[in-house]
Design a protein around this motif. Structure first.
Motif, mmCIF file in Angstrom:
data_model
loop_
_atom_site.group_PDB
_atom_site.id
_atom_site.type_symbol
_atom_site.label_atom_id
_atom_site.label_comp_id
_atom_site.label_asym_id
_atom_site.label_seq_id
_atom_site.Cartn_x
_atom_site.Cartn_y
_atom_site.Cartn_z
ATOM 1 N N ASP A 253 0.854 -1.185 0.000
ATOM 2 C CA ASP A 253 0.000 0.000 0.000
ATOM 3 C C ASP A 253 0.893 1.239 0.000
ATOM 4 O OD1 ASP A 253 -1.795 2.020 0.342
ATOM 5 O OD2 ASP A 253 -2.719 1.220 2.161
ATOM 6 N N PRO A 254 0.953 1.993 -1.104
ATOM 7 C CA PRO A 254 1.816 3.183 -1.147
ATOM 8 C C PRO A 254 1.459 4.234 -0.127
ATOM 9 C CG PRO A 254 1.074 2.555 -3.357
ATOM 10 C CD PRO A 254 0.263 1.762 -2.388
ATOM 11 N N ASP A 255 0.238 4.179 0.439
ATOM 12 C CA ASP A 255 -0.179 5.151 1.445
ATOM 13 C C ASP A 255 0.372 4.814 2.825
ATOM 14 O OD1 ASP A 255 -1.643 6.566 -0.422
ATOM 15 O OD2 ASP A 255 -3.479 5.441 -0.033
ATOM 16 N N SER A 256 0.476 3.533 3.164
ATOM 17 C CA SER A 256 0.795 3.158 4.538
ATOM 18 C C SER A 256 1.994 2.234 4.662
ATOM 19 C CB SER A 256 -0.427 2.493 5.193
ATOM 20 O OG SER A 256 -0.810 1.334 4.476
ATOM 21 N N HIS A 257 2.743 2.021 3.575
ATOM 22 C CA HIS A 257 3.944 1.190 3.629
ATOM 23 C C HIS A 257 5.156 1.970 3.130
ATOM 24 C CE1 HIS A 257 1.373 -2.749 3.286
ATOM 25 N NE2 HIS A 257 1.397 -2.257 4.516
ATOM 26 N N MET A 258 6.332 1.595 3.623
ATOM 27 C CA MET A 258 7.596 2.148 3.155
ATOM 28 C C MET A 258 8.523 0.990 2.796
ATOM 29 S SD MET A 258 10.252 4.762 5.062
ATOM 30 C CE MET A 258 9.062 6.097 4.973
ATOM 31 N N VAL A 259 9.257 1.136 1.689
ATOM 32 C CA VAL A 259 10.161 0.100 1.214
ATOM 33 C C VAL A 259 11.601 0.494 1.538
ATOM 34 C CG1 VAL A 259 10.921 -1.252 -0.776
ATOM 35 C CG2 VAL A 259 8.564 -0.429 -0.658
ATOM 36 N N ILE A 260 12.334 -0.419 2.191
ATOM 37 C CA ILE A 260 13.749 -0.211 2.507
ATOM 38 C C ILE A 260 14.539 -1.347 1.874
ATOM 39 C CG2 ILE A 260 15.477 0.044 4.321
ATOM 40 C CD1 ILE A 260 13.177 0.783 6.227
ATOM 41 N N VAL A 261 15.509 -1.017 1.026
ATOM 42 C CA VAL A 261 16.383 -2.017 0.401
ATOM 43 C C VAL A 261 17.797 -1.792 0.922
ATOM 44 C CG1 VAL A 261 17.306 -2.940 -1.751
ATOM 45 C CG2 VAL A 261 14.918 -2.184 -1.645
ATOM 46 N N GLU A 262 18.348 -2.802 1.617
ATOM 47 C CA GLU A 262 19.662 -2.709 2.251
ATOM 48 C C GLU A 262 20.658 -3.610 1.536
ATOM 49 O OE1 GLU A 262 18.339 -2.102 6.895
ATOM 50 O OE2 GLU A 262 18.388 -4.128 6.075
ATOM 51 N N ILE A 263 21.867 -3.087 1.331
ATOM 52 C CA ILE A 263 22.961 -3.845 0.744
ATOM 53 C C ILE A 263 24.048 -3.956 1.812
ATOM 54 C CG2 ILE A 263 24.436 -4.088 -1.274
ATOM 55 C CD1 ILE A 263 21.402 -3.706 -1.863
ATOM 56 N N LYS A 264 24.311 -5.172 2.288
ATOM 57 C CA LYS A 264 25.247 -5.384 3.394
ATOM 58 C C LYS A 264 26.515 -6.074 2.916
ATOM 59 C CE LYS A 264 25.654 -7.460 8.000
ATOM 60 N NZ LYS A 264 24.963 -8.204 9.077
ATOM 61 N N ASP A 265 27.644 -5.535 3.329
ATOM 62 C CA ASP A 265 28.942 -6.143 3.040
ATOM 63 C C ASP A 265 28.997 -7.525 3.706
ATOM 64 O OD1 ASP A 265 31.576 -6.876 2.726
ATOM 65 O OD2 ASP A 265 32.396 -5.221 3.919
ATOM 66 N N ALA A 266 29.070 -8.585 2.881
ATOM 67 C CA ALA A 266 29.084 -9.957 3.395
ATOM 68 C C ALA A 266 30.478 -10.549 3.461
ATOM 69 C CB ALA A 266 28.182 -10.844 2.533
ATOM 70 N N THR A 267 31.512 -9.742 3.234
ATOM 71 C CA THR A 267 32.880 -10.265 3.250
ATOM 72 C C THR A 267 33.473 -10.278 4.653
ATOM 73 O OG1 THR A 267 33.854 -8.079 2.825
ATOM 74 C CG2 THR A 267 33.234 -9.419 0.908
ATOM 75 N N ILE A 268 32.837 -9.585 5.611
ATOM 76 C CA ILE A 268 33.299 -9.583 6.999
ATOM 77 C C ILE A 268 32.097 -9.797 7.906
ATOM 78 C CG2 ILE A 268 35.310 -8.126 6.566
ATOM 79 C CD1 ILE A 268 33.744 -5.732 7.548
ATOM 80 N N SER A 269 32.351 -10.107 9.178
ATOM 81 C CA SER A 269 31.267 -10.473 10.091
ATOM 82 C C SER A 269 30.370 -9.293 10.438
ATOM 83 C CB SER A 269 31.854 -11.083 11.368
ATOM 84 O OG SER A 269 32.733 -10.152 12.007
ATOM 85 N N ASP A 270 30.927 -8.121 10.553
ATOM 86 C CA ASP A 270 30.141 -6.933 10.885
ATOM 87 C C ASP A 270 30.197 -5.944 9.737
ATOM 88 O OD1 ASP A 270 28.585 -5.121 12.241
ATOM 89 O OD2 ASP A 270 30.230 -4.289 13.420
ATOM 90 N N GLY A 271 29.749 -6.397 8.578
ATOM 91 C CA GLY A 271 29.810 -5.551 7.398
ATOM 92 C C GLY A 271 28.814 -4.411 7.456
ATOM 93 N N LYS A 272 29.185 -3.302 6.853
ATOM 94 C CA LYS A 272 28.315 -2.130 6.830
ATOM 95 C C LYS A 272 27.145 -2.339 5.868
ATOM 96 C CE LYS A 272 31.301 1.703 8.243
ATOM 97 N NZ LYS A 272 32.316 0.886 8.919
ATOM 98 N N VAL A 273 26.063 -1.655 6.178
ATOM 99 C CA VAL A 273 24.852 -1.681 5.362
ATOM 100 C C VAL A 273 24.689 -0.326 4.684
ATOM 101 C CG1 VAL A 273 22.324 -1.723 5.466
ATOM 102 C CG2 VAL A 273 23.656 -3.425 6.717
ATOM 103 N N PHE A 274 24.346 -0.355 3.391
ATOM 104 C CA PHE A 274 24.067 0.851 2.618
ATOM 105 C C PHE A 274 22.681 0.714 2.006
ATOM 106 C CE2 PHE A 274 28.597 0.491 2.914
ATOM 107 C CZ PHE A 274 29.079 1.785 2.990
ATOM 108 N N TYR A 275 21.956 1.830 1.939
ATOM 109 C CA TYR A 275 20.618 1.810 1.351
ATOM 110 C C TYR A 275 20.688 1.958 -0.165
ATOM 111 C CZ TYR A 275 18.560 2.357 6.012
ATOM 112 O OH TYR A 275 18.165 2.169 7.314
ATOM 113 N N ALA A 276 19.831 1.217 -0.866
ATOM 114 C CA ALA A 276 19.696 1.380 -2.306
ATOM 115 C C ALA A 276 18.997 2.702 -2.618
ATOM 116 C CB ALA A 276 18.916 0.209 -2.893
#
Length: 421
Positions: A253-276
């Motif tokens: 529902d474009p009125d009541s939902h928000m879309v978040i797409v995260e890209i996480k560095d998987a090469t290390i255990s605590d990789g950083k996340v960046f938003y698309a």
């Protein structure tokens, strides 16, 4: 809105009289008979001096309005651009017109943030790297980075670096890049000549704003399960079989939902996340770049990922951060999260005036004043009982005296009547 020949900027007023806590700009386009929505940009990424497509719907806002800014002038400007041959995607998106809608939230429309940093945190082209630690002991589910400009307007951080090289000409690169980990939130900005923390100029309509420095406010939330409608997570490496469409379990529902797409560095255990992001603005051919582009409709979330060797799923280098904490990542974990905002967003709905009058009309016989006028309230105090007894006695005595005064007359009248009979 329309790029190239349209009006830019367009002012959209909001009624809050305060700086919004979050702004969501939804850019709707039509491809092969279907409608798709792409999110707007908090800042432009580059100007029109490089002869390659660029674009997006950029926005900035203050206490009373949101400004929408699109490319204008050269025919290489777009309102949405999915990266052309440099990206894999469901379709090659290049749009010069779109419908745009703005959603605005106040701070108290959201739950209380689990982390806030608003203590004079500054970022500038002279100090293009900052690391802010948080105490959440986990990666937050949602982060906002608001860039507070010196003229009262506000921009927002981004998660992609589609332009990374210092151009020898006059090209401007702008924006605040941020990455998120379980312990910190990191900020990078461009650091070379002609670059800015935030800018809206040179090919972006009738507006020229450039900012070398700004204050930054960071807020982070850990969402409850009730806030998350769907979360889809999967590993991905550049060159894998492309997973460009993420089906949704229930209609978005474009009125009541928000879309978040995260890209996480998987090469290390605590990789950083960046938003698309919702658009790409590439630099010169063969220049390195990074980031994932996404759009969505009611049934699917669509992804575009770099397809060339100079494109990376995460890339931080070149002009960003002046070489501090560089990253070139092509093995990641992608997460698509649909967040419910129905419990937090302040929705404004048009109301028929006749219905409004009817709702506000109340019968006077149903008011509490009228009801209380007909009701005796019980008072258990002895003094109240005594006063009541005295009052009843007095009333009875007065009534009795009146009756006694008339008794003699009534008796004589009755006796006289009997004598006559």
């Amino acid at each position: 809105m329309k790029a190239i020949s349209g009006t830019s900027p367009i002012t959209v007023s909001h009624p809050f009289n305060e700086i919004p806590a979050k702004v969501d700009v939804q850019v709707k386009v039509t491809e092969n008979g279907k409608e798709y929505i792409f999110p707007g940009l908090g800042s432009i990424q580059r100007d029109n001096d490089i002869n390659t497509p660029y674009g997006g719907v950029a926005y900035t806002y203050n206490e009373t309005s949101v400004l929408l800014i699109v490319p204008k002038g050269k025919n290489i400007g777009r309102v949405i651009y999915t990266g052309g041959l440099s990206y894999n995607g469901v379709f090659d998106g290049s749009f010069i017109s779109a419908k745009v809608r703005v959603r605005v939230w106040r701070l108290f429309d959201w739950p209380k943030p689990d982390f806030v940093h608003n203590c004079n945190l500054s970022i500038s082209t002279a100090e293009p790297y900052k690391l802010v630690t948080h105490s959440l002991r986990r990666q937050p589910d949602f982060v906002t980075v608001q860039v507070m400009l010196n003229d009262g307007f506000v921009s927002e951080g981004q998660g992609v670096t589609t332009v990374t090289e210092d151009d020898s000409g006059t090209n401007h690169v702008c924006g605040v890049l941020f990455g998120i980990s379980t312990t910190s939130i990191t900020l990078w900005v461009p650091s070379k000549n002609r670059d800015y923390v935030i800018c809206y100029n040179d090919g972006w309509g009738d507006i020229a704003r450039m900012y070398d420095s700004a204050l930054v406010v960071i807020r982070a939330w850990v969402l409850s399960s009730a806030d998350v409608v769907q979360r889809e997570t999967f590993p991905y490496s550049r060159g894998d079989v492309f997973k460009g469409t993420i089906p949704l379990m229930c209609n978005l529902d474009p009125d009541s939902h928000m879309v978040i797409v995260e890209i996480k560095d998987a090469t290390i255990s605590d990789g950083k996340v960046f938003y698309a992001a919702g658009t790409a603005s590439l630099g010169n051919i063969n220049d390195p770049f990074g980031g994932v582009v996404f759009g969505y409709n009611q049934t699917d979330v669509l992804l575009w990922t770099p397809s060339v060797t100079n494109g990376h799923l995460i890339y931080v280098d070149g002009i960003w951060g002046d070489g501090t904490e560089t990253m070139e990542i092509n093995t990641v974990q992608i997460s698509v999260t649909i967040v419910s905002t129905s419990n937090s967003v302040n929705n404004f709905t048009a109301i028929n005036i006749d219905d409004l009058v009817q709702d506000l009309t109340v019968s006077k016989k149903t008011t509490s004043t009228h009801v209380r006028s007909l009701t005796s309230a019980y008072d258990p105090r002895p003094s109240a009982k005594a006063m009541g007894a005295v009052g009843i006695t007095v009333l009875c005595l007065v009534l009795g005296l009146i009756i006694l005064a008339d008794c003699d007359l009534l008796v004589r009248k009755f006796c006289l009547k009997n004598d006559r009979n």
